[in-house]
Design a protein around this motif. Sequence first.
Motif: not given
Length: 274
Positions: A48-52, A86-99
């Motif tokens: 899949v794509s990183p966005q998916t 807190a988990a949502r906030s952390a995910f929004r900050r880091t997911a575009p990098l962690l993927r």
Amino acid sequence: MTDIEVLDETGTNATLQRRIGTILAEVVPLVQPTTELELPQLVIYRIVSPQTWQSEQQSQMDQAFTALRARQPWWKKPAVVRREAAARSAFRRTAPLLRDLVMGATVSGPDLLSQTILTPEGLLHTGVTTDEKYLTQVVAHELVHHAQNRASRHGARWAASRSAPPGPAISVLEEGHARWADRQMTRKLFGAPVDADTAPRSDHYRRVAGDPRVADMYAARQIPYTVGCKLVEAAAQGVGIQRMNQVWRDGLLLPSQSEMSDPELWATRLKTMT
């Protein structure tokens, strides 16, 4: 008999699709002899794509918190809501990098099926696609999660136990068990265990891994693999795989914090409770 589906949802990674299919044909027959757990009738791997990847990880987190809130008495729900925020906030900050740092993830699908999602970008930047041994280890690791999910019914057996299982214990058990098993399987295939963490990382990977927004979080994500592998090794040697596998059906057998620090304690308790 386990059927295998490898889907290229990007439409541009047919070679990777064929490589994964070939590897699955080799490692599927090794899972049951190694873990004494059965795979589901259908194993699905999706490219899949990183966005998916990001959207499906978000969906998994949402489902997990919804289930957690449903199990809690009313006076504990505000604490769960705070954890979720807190988990949502952390995910929004880091997911575009962690993927770009993630080799693979196995998520819940319909009808209690598991699906492994892989991004070509993640496999490229982690160096996994540079050597078939690394790709085999990643594919085998995620395949073990399919067997775990079948055994625990995606954690439903733990939720139905007499006490709610602790979140860290589940992560440590699942990742440690999959790491222990992929080491056994790659030893059978290649003569020595394979560790994809030693694959050659890209410059982009190294830049992202050093970013202060993700460095500590990414380091913490590695702990379940190392701690859990030692835990499972101790149990496998102390009580045997078959008896250890009772943990997939009973939340009371999940390791405690002290047992995660001293794996022999868990093996001793399993010996007396199973």
